[in-house]
Write a protein that holds these residues in place. Structure first.
Motif, PDB file in Angstrom:
ATOM      1  N   ALA A  73     -18.301  -5.494  -6.777  1.00  0.00           N
ATOM      2  CA  ALA A  73     -17.237  -5.123  -7.885  1.00  0.00           C
ATOM      3  C   ALA A  73     -16.013  -4.346  -7.322  1.00  0.00           C
ATOM      4  O   ALA A  73     -16.099  -3.602  -6.268  1.00  0.00           O
ATOM      5  CB  ALA A  73     -17.946  -4.149  -8.898  1.00  0.00           C
ATOM      6  N   SER A  74     -14.933  -4.444  -8.096  1.00  0.00           N
ATOM      7  CA  SER A  74     -13.648  -4.007  -7.685  1.00  0.00           C
ATOM      8  C   SER A  74     -13.074  -3.504  -8.796  1.00  0.00           C
ATOM      9  O   SER A  74     -13.232  -3.869  -9.899  1.00  0.00           O
ATOM     10  CB  SER A  74     -12.585  -4.827  -6.912  1.00  0.00           C
ATOM     11  N   VAL A  82       0.605  -2.236  -4.308  1.00  0.00           N
ATOM     12  CA  VAL A  82      -0.597  -1.675  -5.176  1.00  0.00           C
ATOM     13  C   VAL A  82      -1.913  -2.103  -4.162  1.00  0.00           C
ATOM     14  O   VAL A  82      -2.121  -2.881  -3.572  1.00  0.00           O
ATOM     15  CB  VAL A  82      -0.726  -2.787  -6.424  1.00  0.00           C
ATOM     16  N   GLY A  83      -2.752  -1.059  -4.750  1.00  0.00           N
ATOM     17  CA  GLY A  83      -4.183  -1.235  -4.003  1.00  0.00           C
ATOM     18  C   GLY A  83      -5.114  -1.382  -5.034  1.00  0.00           C
ATOM     19  O   GLY A  83      -5.214  -1.105  -6.115  1.00  0.00           O
ATOM     20  N   VAL A  84      -6.193  -2.137  -4.551  1.00  0.00           N
ATOM     21  CA  VAL A  84      -7.614  -2.452  -5.386  1.00  0.00           C
ATOM     22  C   VAL A  84      -8.518  -1.638  -4.497  1.00  0.00           C
ATOM     23  O   VAL A  84      -8.884  -1.826  -3.362  1.00  0.00           O
ATOM     24  CB  VAL A  84      -8.049  -3.867  -5.305  1.00  0.00           C
ATOM     25  N   ARG A  85      -9.270  -0.938  -5.361  1.00  0.00           N
ATOM     26  CA  ARG A  85     -10.496  -0.227  -4.757  1.00  0.00           C
ATOM     27  C   ARG A  85     -11.924  -1.071  -4.709  1.00  0.00           C
ATOM     28  O   ARG A  85     -12.001  -1.543  -5.716  1.00  0.00           O
ATOM     29  CB  ARG A  85     -10.650   1.168  -5.516  1.00  0.00           C
ATOM     30  N   PRO A 124     -18.596  10.554   6.166  1.00  0.00           N
ATOM     31  CA  PRO A 124     -17.391   9.355   6.617  1.00  0.00           C
ATOM     32  C   PRO A 124     -15.837   9.877   6.385  1.00  0.00           C
ATOM     33  O   PRO A 124     -15.711  10.718   5.558  1.00  0.00           O
ATOM     34  CB  PRO A 124     -17.872   8.036   6.054  1.00  0.00           C
ATOM     35  N   PRO A 125     -15.047   9.184   6.936  1.00  0.00           N
ATOM     36  CA  PRO A 125     -13.542   9.486   6.604  1.00  0.00           C
ATOM     37  C   PRO A 125     -13.255   9.335   5.151  1.00  0.00           C
ATOM     38  O   PRO A 125     -14.027   8.796   4.416  1.00  0.00           O
ATOM     39  CB  PRO A 125     -12.866   8.268   7.599  1.00  0.00           C
ATOM     40  N   ARG A 126     -12.243  10.134   4.617  1.00  0.00           N
ATOM     41  CA  ARG A 126     -11.884  10.334   3.449  1.00  0.00           C
ATOM     42  C   ARG A 126     -11.423   8.868   2.844  1.00  0.00           C
ATOM     43  O   ARG A 126     -11.909   8.768   1.514  1.00  0.00           O
ATOM     44  CB  ARG A 126     -10.709  11.215   3.276  1.00  0.00           C
ATOM     45  N   TRP A 127     -10.819   8.207   3.525  1.00  0.00           N
ATOM     46  CA  TRP A 127     -10.446   6.458   2.806  1.00  0.00           C
ATOM     47  C   TRP A 127     -10.604   5.649   4.242  1.00  0.00           C
ATOM     48  O   TRP A 127     -10.353   5.762   5.375  1.00  0.00           O
ATOM     49  CB  TRP A 127      -9.117   6.504   2.173  1.00  0.00           C
ATOM     50  N   ARG A 128     -10.747   4.477   3.666  1.00  0.00           N
ATOM     51  CA  ARG A 128     -10.821   3.217   4.703  1.00  0.00           C
ATOM     52  C   ARG A 128     -10.045   2.203   3.848  1.00  0.00           C
ATOM     53  O   ARG A 128     -10.133   1.783   2.754  1.00  0.00           O
ATOM     54  CB  ARG A 128     -11.783   2.721   4.881  1.00  0.00           C
ATOM     55  N   LEU A 129      -9.221   1.474   4.546  1.00  0.00           N
ATOM     56  CA  LEU A 129      -8.484   0.202   3.952  1.00  0.00           C
ATOM     57  C   LEU A 129      -8.299  -1.108   4.799  1.00  0.00           C
ATOM     58  O   LEU A 129      -8.492  -0.676   6.106  1.00  0.00           O
ATOM     59  CB  LEU A 129      -7.258   0.776   3.355  1.00  0.00           C
ATOM     60  N   PHE A 130      -7.978  -1.993   4.310  1.00  0.00           N
ATOM     61  CA  PHE A 130      -7.331  -3.229   4.991  1.00  0.00           C
ATOM     62  C   PHE A 130      -6.162  -3.920   4.302  1.00  0.00           C
ATOM     63  O   PHE A 130      -6.185  -3.679   2.941  1.00  0.00           O
ATOM     64  CB  PHE A 130      -8.595  -4.262   5.522  1.00  0.00           C
ATOM     65  N   PHE A 147      -6.687  -3.425   0.119  1.00  0.00           N
ATOM     66  CA  PHE A 147      -7.945  -2.763  -0.540  1.00  0.00           C
ATOM     67  C   PHE A 147      -8.396  -1.567   0.037  1.00  0.00           C
ATOM     68  O   PHE A 147      -8.080  -1.456   1.357  1.00  0.00           O
ATOM     69  CB  PHE A 147      -8.970  -4.002  -0.248  1.00  0.00           C
ATOM     70  N   ILE A 148      -9.080  -0.731  -0.639  1.00  0.00           N
ATOM     71  CA  ILE A 148      -9.308   0.574  -0.075  1.00  0.00           C
ATOM     72  C   ILE A 148     -10.635   0.912  -0.641  1.00  0.00           C
ATOM     73  O   ILE A 148     -11.047   0.546  -1.699  1.00  0.00           O
ATOM     74  CB  ILE A 148      -8.196   1.506  -0.506  1.00  0.00           C
ATOM     75  N   ASP A 149     -11.228   1.858  -0.111  1.00  0.00           N
ATOM     76  CA  ASP A 149     -12.307   2.763  -0.698  1.00  0.00           C
ATOM     77  C   ASP A 149     -12.363   4.299  -0.034  1.00  0.00           C
ATOM     78  O   ASP A 149     -11.707   4.358   0.888  1.00  0.00           O
ATOM     79  CB  ASP A 149     -13.806   1.970  -0.116  1.00  0.00           C
TER      80      ASP A 149
END
Length: 336
Positions: free
Chosen positions: A30-31, A112-115, A152-158, A171-173
Protein backbone atom coordinates in the motif's frame (compact mmCIF):
# COMPACT_ATOMS: atom_id res chain seq x y z
CA UNK A 1 13.34 15.70 -16.51
CA UNK A 2 16.29 15.31 -14.18
CA UNK A 3 17.67 12.79 -11.66
CA UNK A 4 18.11 13.48 -7.95
CA UNK A 5 16.24 16.81 -7.96
CA UNK A 6 14.43 15.77 -4.82
CA UNK A 7 17.59 14.88 -2.92
CA UNK A 8 18.41 18.58 -2.69
CA UNK A 9 15.12 20.27 -2.06
CA UNK A 10 13.19 17.41 -0.51
CA UNK A 11 13.70 17.77 3.21
CA UNK A 12 16.88 19.87 3.47
CA UNK A 13 18.55 17.32 5.70
CA UNK A 14 21.11 16.29 3.08
CA UNK A 15 23.00 13.86 5.30
CA UNK A 16 22.75 10.39 3.77
CA UNK A 17 24.01 7.00 4.82
CA UNK A 18 25.09 4.05 2.71
CA UNK A 19 22.47 2.72 0.27
CA UNK A 20 20.14 0.13 1.78
CA UNK A 21 19.95 -3.41 0.42
CA UNK A 22 16.58 -4.22 -1.18
CA UNK A 23 14.37 -6.83 0.40
CA UNK A 24 12.76 -9.74 -1.44
CA UNK A 25 9.91 -8.53 -3.67
CA UNK A 26 6.37 -9.06 -2.37
CA UNK A 27 2.88 -8.26 -3.68
CA UNK A 28 2.20 -4.58 -4.35
CA UNK A 29 2.34 -2.81 -0.95
CA UNK A 30 0.00 0.00 0.00
CA UNK A 31 1.10 3.56 -0.76
CA UNK A 32 -0.36 7.02 -0.37
CA UNK A 33 0.51 10.59 -1.27
CA UNK A 34 3.15 12.05 1.03
CA UNK A 35 4.09 15.61 0.12
CA UNK A 36 4.73 18.23 -2.53
CA UNK A 37 7.73 20.58 -2.61
CA UNK A 38 6.45 24.14 -3.06
CA UNK A 39 8.95 26.92 -3.76
CA UNK A 40 7.93 30.48 -2.92
CA UNK A 41 9.40 33.76 -4.07
CA UNK A 42 10.81 33.77 -0.54
CA UNK A 43 10.01 31.74 2.56
CA UNK A 44 8.10 34.50 4.35
CA UNK A 45 5.99 35.27 1.27
CA UNK A 46 4.88 31.68 0.74
CA UNK A 47 4.30 31.21 4.49
CA UNK A 48 2.14 34.34 4.65
CA UNK A 49 0.01 33.24 1.69
CA UNK A 50 -0.57 29.82 3.23
CA UNK A 51 -1.39 31.21 6.69
CA UNK A 52 -3.06 34.58 6.14
CA UNK A 53 -4.89 34.11 2.84
CA UNK A 54 -5.60 30.37 3.01
CA UNK A 55 -5.88 29.65 6.73
CA UNK A 56 -3.26 26.93 7.18
CA UNK A 57 -1.02 26.53 10.21
CA UNK A 58 2.60 26.82 9.01
CA UNK A 59 5.19 25.02 11.12
CA UNK A 60 8.84 26.13 11.37
CA UNK A 61 11.70 24.35 9.63
CA UNK A 62 15.30 25.46 9.20
CA UNK A 63 17.54 27.32 6.73
CA UNK A 64 20.87 25.61 5.98
CA UNK A 65 22.98 27.17 3.26
CA UNK A 66 20.51 29.92 2.44
CA UNK A 67 17.47 27.77 1.54
CA UNK A 68 14.73 27.64 4.20
CA UNK A 69 11.88 25.18 4.63
CA UNK A 70 8.61 25.19 6.57
CA UNK A 71 5.71 22.74 6.75
CA UNK A 72 1.95 22.47 6.42
CA UNK A 73 1.20 19.09 8.03
CA UNK A 74 -2.19 17.40 7.65
CA UNK A 75 -4.09 14.86 9.73
CA UNK A 76 -3.71 12.09 7.12
CA UNK A 77 0.12 12.45 7.41
CA UNK A 78 0.42 14.22 4.07
CA UNK A 79 2.03 17.65 3.96
CA UNK A 80 3.20 20.56 1.85
CA UNK A 81 6.85 21.50 2.27
CA UNK A 82 7.45 25.21 1.70
CA UNK A 83 10.85 26.29 0.36
CA UNK A 84 12.45 29.68 -0.16
CA UNK A 85 15.84 31.26 -0.78
CA UNK A 86 16.96 33.38 2.19
CA UNK A 87 20.16 35.06 0.98
CA UNK A 88 22.11 35.88 -2.19
CA UNK A 89 24.25 33.10 -3.62
CA UNK A 90 22.76 30.28 -1.55
CA UNK A 91 24.43 26.90 -1.44
CA UNK A 92 22.51 24.89 -4.04
CA UNK A 93 23.33 21.54 -5.54
CA UNK A 94 22.46 20.79 -9.18
CA UNK A 95 18.96 19.61 -8.28
CA UNK A 96 18.06 22.86 -6.56
CA UNK A 97 19.58 24.86 -9.40
CA UNK A 98 17.54 22.87 -11.93
CA UNK A 99 14.35 23.47 -9.95
CA UNK A 100 15.03 27.18 -9.79
CA UNK A 101 15.93 27.31 -13.49
CA UNK A 102 12.62 25.64 -14.36
CA UNK A 103 10.72 28.04 -12.11
CA UNK A 104 12.76 31.05 -13.33
CA UNK A 105 13.07 32.21 -9.74
CA UNK A 106 9.30 32.27 -9.30
CA UNK A 107 6.96 30.19 -7.17
CA UNK A 108 5.74 26.71 -8.00
CA UNK A 109 6.25 22.97 -7.65
CA UNK A 110 8.00 20.35 -9.75
CA UNK A 111 8.41 17.38 -7.36
CA UNK A 112 6.04 15.12 -5.41
CA UNK A 113 6.51 12.18 -3.06
CA UNK A 114 4.60 8.97 -2.41
CA UNK A 115 4.92 7.28 0.97
CA UNK A 116 5.20 3.51 1.29
CA UNK A 117 5.63 1.48 4.46
CA UNK A 118 7.32 -1.23 2.35
CA UNK A 119 9.97 0.91 0.68
CA UNK A 120 12.45 -1.88 0.00
CA UNK A 121 9.79 -4.07 -1.61
CA UNK A 122 8.64 -1.19 -3.82
CA UNK A 123 12.25 -0.46 -4.76
CA UNK A 124 12.84 -4.09 -5.74
CA UNK A 125 9.54 -4.35 -7.64
CA UNK A 126 10.23 -1.25 -9.72
CA UNK A 127 13.82 -2.26 -10.37
CA UNK A 128 12.52 -5.63 -11.53
CA UNK A 129 10.24 -3.83 -13.99
CA UNK A 130 13.27 -2.20 -15.58
CA UNK A 131 12.85 1.25 -14.04
CA UNK A 132 16.10 3.09 -13.30
CA UNK A 133 15.69 3.56 -9.56
CA UNK A 134 18.37 5.20 -7.42
CA UNK A 135 19.72 3.48 -4.32
CA UNK A 136 17.71 3.92 -1.13
CA UNK A 137 19.09 6.89 0.79
CA UNK A 138 18.64 7.44 4.52
CA UNK A 139 18.62 10.46 6.80
CA UNK A 140 21.77 11.12 8.78
CA UNK A 141 21.84 10.03 12.42
CA UNK A 142 21.75 13.65 13.60
CA UNK A 143 19.06 14.75 11.11
CA UNK A 144 18.25 18.30 12.26
CA UNK A 145 14.67 18.13 10.96
CA UNK A 146 13.93 15.32 13.39
CA UNK A 147 13.85 15.06 17.14
CA UNK A 148 17.51 14.16 17.52
CA UNK A 149 19.45 10.99 16.64
CA UNK A 150 17.11 8.12 15.82
CA UNK A 151 17.41 4.45 15.01
CA UNK A 152 16.09 3.56 12.50
CA UNK A 153 16.78 6.77 10.52
CA UNK A 154 13.94 9.29 10.49
CA UNK A 155 13.36 8.89 6.75
CA UNK A 156 14.44 6.73 3.82
CA UNK A 157 13.79 7.44 0.13
CA UNK A 158 14.61 6.63 -3.46
CA UNK A 159 14.03 8.41 -6.75
CA UNK A 160 14.71 7.62 -10.41
CA UNK A 161 17.77 8.15 -12.58
CA UNK A 162 15.33 8.81 -15.43
CA UNK A 163 12.09 10.13 -13.90
CA UNK A 164 9.13 8.17 -15.29
CA UNK A 165 6.58 10.99 -15.02
CA UNK A 166 6.33 14.51 -16.39
CA UNK A 167 7.08 15.83 -12.88
CA UNK A 168 9.72 14.42 -10.54
CA UNK A 169 8.51 11.53 -8.37
CA UNK A 170 10.12 9.94 -5.32
CA UNK A 171 9.12 7.26 -2.81
CA UNK A 172 9.71 7.80 0.91
CA UNK A 173 9.06 6.21 4.29
CA UNK A 174 9.56 7.35 7.87
CA UNK A 175 10.53 5.89 11.22
CA UNK A 176 7.65 5.33 13.66
CA UNK A 177 6.44 8.45 15.42
CA UNK A 178 7.39 9.03 19.03
CA UNK A 179 4.71 7.83 21.42
CA UNK A 180 5.42 9.80 24.58
CA UNK A 181 2.50 12.07 25.59
CA UNK A 182 4.28 15.35 24.82
CA UNK A 183 5.30 14.25 21.31
CA UNK A 184 1.81 12.92 20.56
CA UNK A 185 0.23 16.19 21.71
CA UNK A 186 2.71 18.28 19.70
CA UNK A 187 2.07 16.23 16.57
CA UNK A 188 -1.70 16.48 16.94
CA UNK A 189 -1.49 20.24 17.42
CA UNK A 190 0.75 20.64 14.36
CA UNK A 191 -1.93 19.07 12.14
CA UNK A 192 -4.83 21.32 13.17
CA UNK A 193 -5.68 24.18 10.81
CA UNK A 194 -8.02 27.18 11.10
CA UNK A 195 -9.41 26.38 7.63
CA UNK A 196 -10.34 22.83 8.68
CA UNK A 197 -7.84 21.13 6.33
CA UNK A 198 -7.50 17.39 7.00
CA UNK A 199 -6.21 15.51 3.95
CA UNK A 200 -3.82 15.83 1.03
CA UNK A 201 -6.08 14.17 -1.52
CA UNK A 202 -4.46 14.68 -4.92
CA UNK A 203 -1.48 15.94 -6.88
CA UNK A 204 -2.30 17.61 -10.22
CA UNK A 205 0.43 16.74 -12.74
CA UNK A 206 0.17 18.85 -15.89
CA UNK A 207 1.89 17.84 -19.14
CA UNK A 208 1.19 17.78 -22.85
CA UNK A 209 0.31 14.05 -22.70
CA UNK A 210 -1.83 12.90 -19.78
CA UNK A 211 -2.08 9.39 -21.18
CA UNK A 212 1.70 9.00 -21.05
CA UNK A 213 1.67 9.79 -17.33
CA UNK A 214 -1.28 7.42 -16.86
CA UNK A 215 0.61 4.57 -18.53
CA UNK A 216 3.71 5.23 -16.46
CA UNK A 217 1.70 5.31 -13.24
CA UNK A 218 0.20 1.97 -14.25
CA UNK A 219 3.72 0.64 -14.74
CA UNK A 220 4.50 1.87 -11.23
CA UNK A 221 1.59 -0.22 -9.95
CA UNK A 222 -1.14 2.43 -9.76
CA UNK A 223 -4.11 1.18 -11.79
CA UNK A 224 -7.82 1.95 -12.03
CA UNK A 225 -7.55 5.28 -13.85
CA UNK A 226 -10.80 7.07 -14.65
CA UNK A 227 -11.21 9.90 -17.20
CA UNK A 228 -11.80 13.34 -15.67
CA UNK A 229 -12.31 16.90 -16.83
CA UNK A 230 -11.62 20.06 -14.84
CA UNK A 231 -13.40 22.84 -16.73
CA UNK A 232 -12.34 25.43 -14.14
CA UNK A 233 -8.80 25.27 -15.58
CA UNK A 234 -9.65 23.84 -19.04
CA UNK A 235 -7.92 20.52 -18.40
CA UNK A 236 -8.70 16.86 -18.99
CA UNK A 237 -7.00 13.59 -18.19
CA UNK A 238 -7.22 10.84 -15.60
CA UNK A 239 -7.64 10.32 -11.89
CA UNK A 240 -5.38 7.47 -10.80
CA UNK A 241 -5.97 6.06 -7.28
CA UNK A 242 -2.93 5.99 -4.99
CA UNK A 243 -4.10 4.30 -1.82
CA UNK A 244 -6.82 6.51 -0.34
CA UNK A 245 -5.66 9.45 -2.48
CA UNK A 246 -5.16 10.05 -6.19
CA UNK A 247 -2.98 11.61 -8.86
CA UNK A 248 -4.62 13.73 -11.54
CA UNK A 249 -2.66 13.30 -14.77
CA UNK A 250 -3.79 16.31 -16.80
CA UNK A 251 -3.31 17.98 -20.17
CA UNK A 252 -4.87 21.13 -21.63
CA UNK A 253 -8.44 20.83 -22.87
CA UNK A 254 -8.35 23.60 -25.45
CA UNK A 255 -7.26 27.13 -24.66
CA UNK A 256 -7.34 28.30 -21.07
CA UNK A 257 -5.46 28.21 -17.78
CA UNK A 258 -3.86 24.78 -18.24
CA UNK A 259 -2.64 25.61 -21.74
CA UNK A 260 -1.23 28.92 -20.53
CA UNK A 261 0.52 27.26 -17.57
CA UNK A 262 2.08 24.58 -19.77
CA UNK A 263 3.25 27.11 -22.34
CA UNK A 264 4.76 29.37 -19.67
CA UNK A 265 6.26 26.77 -17.33
CA UNK A 266 6.38 23.38 -19.04
CA UNK A 267 5.41 20.19 -17.18
CA UNK A 268 4.59 21.00 -13.57
CA UNK A 269 2.59 20.28 -10.45
CA UNK A 270 -0.34 22.54 -11.32
CA UNK A 271 -2.21 22.01 -8.08
CA UNK A 272 -3.14 19.94 -5.07
CA UNK A 273 -6.51 18.95 -3.62
CA UNK A 274 -7.09 19.40 0.12
CA UNK A 275 -9.98 17.79 2.00
CA UNK A 276 -11.58 20.07 4.61
CA UNK A 277 -14.04 19.49 7.42
CA UNK A 278 -16.42 22.24 6.24
CA UNK A 279 -16.20 23.39 2.61
CA UNK A 280 -18.44 26.41 3.12
CA UNK A 281 -16.44 27.65 6.11
CA UNK A 282 -13.14 27.15 4.28
CA UNK A 283 -14.52 28.96 1.25
CA UNK A 284 -15.59 31.93 3.34
CA UNK A 285 -12.14 32.11 4.95
CA UNK A 286 -10.35 32.07 1.58
CA UNK A 287 -12.79 34.63 0.15
CA UNK A 288 -11.89 36.96 3.01
CA UNK A 289 -8.18 36.29 2.46
CA UNK A 290 -8.39 37.14 -1.24
CA UNK A 291 -11.18 39.72 -0.92
CA UNK A 292 -13.22 38.17 -3.72
CA UNK A 293 -16.21 35.88 -4.13
CA UNK A 294 -15.29 32.35 -5.25
CA UNK A 295 -17.48 29.91 -7.16
CA UNK A 296 -18.21 26.46 -5.79
CA UNK A 297 -18.47 23.47 -8.12
CA UNK A 298 -18.74 19.68 -8.27
CA UNK A 299 -15.16 18.55 -8.72
CA UNK A 300 -13.39 15.22 -9.00
CA UNK A 301 -13.70 14.82 -5.22
CA UNK A 302 -17.20 16.29 -4.89
CA UNK A 303 -18.22 19.70 -3.52
CA UNK A 304 -15.22 21.97 -4.01
CA UNK A 305 -13.84 25.41 -4.74
CA UNK A 306 -10.58 26.60 -6.24
CA UNK A 307 -8.45 29.12 -4.35
CA UNK A 308 -6.96 31.72 -6.75
CA UNK A 309 -3.39 30.92 -5.76
CA UNK A 310 -1.59 30.47 -9.07
CA UNK A 311 -0.09 33.98 -9.14
CA UNK A 312 0.94 33.75 -5.47
CA UNK A 313 2.10 30.12 -5.27
CA UNK A 314 2.66 29.05 -8.87
CA UNK A 315 0.00 26.36 -8.42
CA UNK A 316 -3.64 26.01 -7.42
CA UNK A 317 -5.06 24.72 -4.17
CA UNK A 318 -8.48 23.10 -4.42
CA UNK A 319 -10.49 22.62 -1.24
CA UNK A 320 -13.12 19.88 -1.23
CA UNK A 321 -15.49 17.92 1.00
CA UNK A 322 -13.82 15.18 3.02
CA UNK A 323 -14.19 11.64 1.62
CA UNK A 324 -17.16 9.86 3.11
CA UNK A 325 -19.17 13.03 3.71
CA UNK A 326 -22.25 14.09 1.78
CA UNK A 327 -21.42 15.09 -1.78
CA UNK A 328 -17.94 13.57 -1.75
CA UNK A 329 -16.41 11.34 -4.42
CA UNK A 330 -13.30 9.27 -4.89
CA UNK A 331 -11.52 9.46 -8.25
CA UNK A 332 -14.67 10.55 -10.07
CA UNK A 333 -17.11 8.00 -8.62
CA UNK A 334 -19.64 8.93 -5.94
CA UNK A 335 -19.04 6.94 -2.78
CA UNK A 336 -21.89 4.51 -2.06
Amino acid sequence: MRPFVLLSALILTLGVAAPAMPATPSPEPASQLDHVLLWGRDIDQVSAIMAVKLGFQVRPGRAPGGVANRYVRLADRGYIELLGVTRPNPDMDPGMLADQASLKGGPGARSVGVRSSALDQVHALLKGKGLAVTPVFTASANDPDGGGPTKPPRWRLFAFERPPLSSTLFFIDYAPDKTDPASVADDRTARQHPNGARTLSAFWLLSSDADADRKQLERLGFTGALPVRIPQISARGYCIPVGPNGVLALEPDGQGIAADALREGGPQVLGVSIGVADVDAAKRRVERGYEQVLAGYKGVWGDAFLAPTRDDLGMFIEFHALPGTAGSKTCGEFKR
